[in-house]
Design an enzyme around this catalytic site. Structure first.
Site, PDB file in Angstrom:
ATOM      1  N   LYS A 117     -14.558   3.384   5.351  1.00  0.00           N
ATOM      2  CA  LYS A 117     -13.510   2.458   5.765  1.00  0.00           C
ATOM      3  C   LYS A 117     -14.139   1.747   7.005  1.00  0.00           C
ATOM      4  O   LYS A 117     -14.146   2.400   8.015  1.00  0.00           O
ATOM      5  CB  LYS A 117     -12.322   3.344   6.057  1.00  0.00           C
ATOM      6  CG  LYS A 117     -11.264   2.595   6.637  1.00  0.00           C
ATOM      7  CD  LYS A 117      -9.742   3.076   6.214  1.00  0.00           C
ATOM      8  CE  LYS A 117      -8.642   2.223   6.519  1.00  0.00           C
ATOM      9  NZ  LYS A 117      -8.896   1.146   7.646  1.00  0.00           N
ATOM     10  N   LYS A 292     -11.368   5.539  -3.894  1.00  0.00           N
ATOM     11  CA  LYS A 292     -10.729   4.418  -5.056  1.00  0.00           C
ATOM     12  C   LYS A 292     -10.934   5.133  -6.417  1.00  0.00           C
ATOM     13  O   LYS A 292     -12.081   5.515  -6.677  1.00  0.00           O
ATOM     14  CB  LYS A 292     -11.442   3.208  -4.801  1.00  0.00           C
ATOM     15  CG  LYS A 292     -11.291   2.522  -3.512  1.00  0.00           C
ATOM     16  CD  LYS A 292     -12.069   1.393  -3.324  1.00  0.00           C
ATOM     17  CE  LYS A 292     -11.842   0.777  -1.990  1.00  0.00           C
ATOM     18  NZ  LYS A 292     -12.359  -0.717  -1.946  1.00  0.00           N
TER      19      LYS A 292
HETATM   20  S1  IVH Z   1      -9.570  -1.522  -0.180  1.00  0.00           S
HETATM   21  C1  IVH Z   1      -5.431  -2.135   0.474  1.00  0.00           C
HETATM   22  N1  IVH Z   1     -11.846  -0.458   0.982  1.00  0.00           N
HETATM   23  O1  IVH Z   1      -8.587  -1.135   5.597  1.00  0.00           O
HETATM   24  C2  IVH Z   1      -6.131  -2.920  -0.701  1.00  0.00           C
HETATM   25  N2  IVH Z   1      -9.895  -1.378   2.316  1.00  0.00           N
HETATM   26  O2  IVH Z   1      -5.955   0.154   6.591  1.00  0.00           O
HETATM   27  C3  IVH Z   1      -7.328  -2.450  -1.053  1.00  0.00           C
HETATM   28  N3  IVH Z   1     -10.559  -1.528   4.758  1.00  0.00           N
HETATM   29  O3  IVH Z   1      -6.375  -3.707   4.941  1.00  0.00           O
HETATM   30  C4  IVH Z   1      -8.167  -2.336   0.254  1.00  0.00           C
HETATM   31  N4  IVH Z   1     -12.633  -0.641   4.640  1.00  0.00           N
HETATM   32  O4  IVH Z   1      -8.753  -4.345   4.954  1.00  0.00           O
HETATM   33  C5  IVH Z   1     -10.414  -1.238   1.146  1.00  0.00           C
HETATM   34  N5  IVH Z   1     -13.817   0.222   1.872  1.00  0.00           N
HETATM   35  C6  IVH Z   1     -12.632  -0.518   2.028  1.00  0.00           C
HETATM   36  C7  IVH Z   1     -11.974  -0.774   3.249  1.00  0.00           C
HETATM   37  C8  IVH Z   1     -11.074  -1.248   3.570  1.00  0.00           C
HETATM   38  C9  IVH Z   1     -11.500  -1.038   5.289  1.00  0.00           C
HETATM   39  C10 IVH Z   1      -9.218  -2.191   5.169  1.00  0.00           C
HETATM   40  C11 IVH Z   1      -8.583  -2.964   4.410  1.00  0.00           C
HETATM   41  C12 IVH Z   1      -7.124  -2.550   4.575  1.00  0.00           C
HETATM   42  C13 IVH Z   1      -7.015  -1.719   5.828  1.00  0.00           C
HETATM   43  C14 IVH Z   1      -5.853  -0.800   5.586  1.00  0.00           C
END
Ligand code: IVH
Length: 667
Positions: A117, A292
């Site tokens: 993340k 995911k």
């Molecule tokens: S997938 C929500 N993958 O975290 C739609 N997000 O707290 C799918 N983020 O707004 C997002 N690393 O910008 C995804 N490996 C990752 C991520 C990630 C950071 C961010 C993203 C989202 C935020 C939510």
């Protein structure tokens, strides 16, 4: 009926969370550690779940992020940019799988793809027919800020996709900084008298959300793509794994590393290992992992809530903020005279190391935190590297805490401190200030500079405090006797240092230019400058001449001219020359790079070679390939169906080559 006390608690939590959201998303100025914020949200969620009649659309649990800033044009996202649901333990991860299985109403094996993340700023990039045409921040999830000009200036984002790409692709990901790059950027910002960033995320946000794309270009921003909003034309991917592979083949950077998990047990094992084994060597800040569902078919069945998709979960680590006591605040003077407050802390163990001091950046930061000596403070290590004070536990005050007074005079030389209009940094303007001199000499001798090993802090302290060294040139006049006078210096150590000093004389001009510590001139710019002029030529150059060098902007050009005009610098340069340092322009291997310094822009299609081949041909000959035309462009190569870039080249009077002329030039 909701008891009054509970209703009040809910209201209070909502107000506080919305206030913190505004600080985080709109002003890039978080006030409390993420863990404290997450705790407040968890508390509010628990109350709302217990009293569902309290739920209201304006509750922060029902909204995403911050409002877009008025400084940018707004863009409405074609598909809402959602947030992720958070979990903080292996148990919660397993509960999430149970929940999605219940939602699917059948027992199916679920495979997962796991990514870090990334602690950055979400950004959506739109490519039409492979060409980058737009970029937007998340904003409130529905409407974001148009940051196209800034994203076009980012080197790490391709402006044109490679290989097979869909007709329209709106790809989403994070703009972030590597930890080492963040440290470099902060050093550059500080050297230029600016306010350093509190952590890499704020640095990324501040660098992307500002008005001058030339600044964004210098900030070493990176991008990892992790999801998409629109994929039109061309087969849509079937899994996250497939999606990432296809992005990679288009030339888009994707998260690194990723893990495939066939079961939730395997996903839990990644979560257990990530923090201890992966994060320390990751090189960028991540606050957990994102698990995911791999299959896009299952994702479609799972869908999303108003706030987040059901098919993904951010699994973070619980609180790593630690509490300690602020014992004192000391003021340290940097190489350019900027005075930085440093918190002296009761030593405390935080994310694997003992921390006893932390930068407070500037006096405004002390005011923002409302900090007093004797306070209990929250400490966090940003990106697991740089410790910083993120909050004050004001409820623990005893009344014995002391106000921190803004210094009026330099703690090193006693001279007056000034504050430039519009800047927060306090500065000592005395060029002979011993603290500044020590920092300048340490920078001069540093590894990317003249790389004089053995010329460390204690030696420099001794040489400056005794008055033996008053600028960098005097290092080259040191005798064995001078060094032997320093405490702890014996024959062997002295001889080694003399040898190091002598060897440093043959470092190339680019290293010397960096070592001089000219504001804004980092390692990369020093290399570019050294390829264009000798040191004497640079010292005489006018700002317009410098600004015509590719990659040297107006701000840097002015800083270079000002540097050489400052008192004492001409004499310093003369004495460095007399000491035998290398002032010569760095020649690129003759013949091998006949197009060095030139910039090409391609528009339209070429018949005999692809865009990539043409770009790589000019690059191997020493030129650069850029995506937009400016007055610094050397040639625009126009193929069939050339677009607006050709019009711009004509308007700016940039030489235009057709395919035949181009092939002739690169033959
Ligand atoms: S997938 C929500 N993958 O975290 C739609 N997000 O707290 C799918 N983020 O707004 C997002 N690393 O910008 C995804 N490996 C990752 C991520 C990630 C950071 C961010 C993203 C989202 C935020 C939510």
């Amino acid at each position: 009926m909701i008891p009054r006390k509970i209703r009040e608690d809910i209201e209070k939590l909502r107000r506080e969370i919305l206030r913190l959201d505004k600080l985080y998303y709109e002003e890039d100025k978080p006030e409390v550690p993420d863990s404290v914020y997450d705790g407040l949200v968890a508390k509010l969620k628990a109350l709302e779940e217990k009293y569902p009649e309290s739920l209201a659309p304006e509750s922060p649990t029902q909204q995403v992020g911050g409002r877009p800033s008025a400084a940018f044009k707004s863009v409405r996202h074609a598909v809402a940019m959602l947030s992720l649901d958070n979990a903080f333990s292996e148990t919660e991860l397993r509960e999430w799988e149970d929940k999605i299985k219940r939602f699917l109403r059948r027992e199916v094996p679920i495979r997962y793809l796991i990514e870090p993340k990334i602690d950055g700023l979400s950004c959506a990039l739109t490519f039409e027919n492979g060409e980058l045409v737009g970029a937007a921040t998340r904003g409130d999830g529905q409407t974001g800020e148009d940051v196209t000009a800034n994203v076009l200036a980012m080197k790490s984002i391709p402006k044109r996709l490679k290989a097979v790409f869909p007709e329209v692709l709106e790809v989403r990901g994070e703009v972030f900084l590597r930890v080492d790059d963040f440290e470099k950027v902060n050093a550059e910002v500080e050297a230029a008298g600016g306010e350093p960033f509190v952590n890499a995320r704020n640095c990324a946000a501040g660098s992307l959300r500002q008005k001058d794309p030339a600044i964004t270009a210098r900030r070493r921003l990176r991008f990892f793509a992790h999801s998409y909003g629109v994929w039109r034309g061309g087969g849509v991917p079937e899994t996250q794994r497939d999606f990432l592979r296809r992005l990679e083949s288009m030339g888009l950077p994707v998260p690194e590393p990723v893990w495939e998990a066939a079961t939730i047990d395997e996903a839990a094992a990644v979560y257990r290992d990530f923090k201890a084994k992966i994060l320390p060597g990751l090189g960028y800040a991540a606050d957990g992992i994102v698990v995911k569902v791999d299959s896009f078919k299952l994702r479609a069945e799972l869908g999303e809530t108003a706030k987040s998709p059901r098919w993904a979960l951010a699994v973070k680590y619980p609180a790593e903020a630690v509490k300690t006591k602020l014992l004192n605040v000391e003021f340290s003077v940097g190489r350019s005279g900027v005075v930085t407050p440093v918190a002296k802390l009761k030593p405390v163990f935080c994310s694997g190391v003992t921390v006893s001091s932390a930068t407070l950046h500037n006096f405004d930061e002390i005011k923002r935190l409302g900090l007093k000596v004797g306070d209990a403070v929250w400490l966090e290590r940003a990106g697991e590297v740089i410790p910083h004070v993120v909050g004050v536990a004001k409820e623990e005050r005893t009344g014995l805490e002391r106000q921190i007074v803004e210094p009026r005079s330099c703690p090193s030389c006693g001279g007056p401190l000034t504050r430039e209009e519009g800047f927060v940094a306090l500065r000592c303007d005395n060029p002979a200030c011993p603290a500044q001199l020590k920092r300048r000499i340490l920078h001069f001798a540093s590894r990317p500079g003249m790389d004089i090993r053995g010329l460390g802090e204690s030696v420099v302290d001794g040489l400056v405090d005794s008055g033996r060294v008053k600028d960098a040139a005097e290092i080259y006049g040191l005798s064995l006797g001078d060094l032997l006078k320093l405490p702890l210096f014996k024959d062997k150590k002295t001889q080694n240092l003399m040898k190091e000093i002598s060897e440093s004389k043959s470092r190339p001009l680019s290293r010397l230019l960096f070592a001089l510590g000219i504001p804004h001139v980092g390692e990369k710019a020093a290399e570019t400058l050294a390829e264009h002029s000798s040191l004497e030529e640079l010292a005489e150059a006018k700002a317009e001449d410098l600004a015509s060098i590719p990659e040297i902007g107006d701000v840097m050009s002015r800083a270079i001219v000002d540097y050489f005009r400052a008192p004492g610098v001409r004499s310093l340069i003369k004495r460095l020359k007399a000491a035998g340092l290398d002032f010569k322009r760095v020649e690129r291997a003759a013949g091998a790079k006949p197009l060095a310094g030139k910039t090409f822009v391609f528009t339209g299609g070429l018949r005999s070679l692809s865009r990539e081949e043409a770009e790589s041909r000019v690059k191997t000959m020493g030129a650069k390939a850029a995506s937009s035309v400016s007055k610094k462009t050397s040639y625009v190569v126009a193929g069939s169906e050339a677009g607006s870039k050709l019009d711009r080249a004509k308007a700016l009077g940039v030489p235009i080559l057709d395919e035949k002329e181009f092939l002739e030039l690169v033959k």
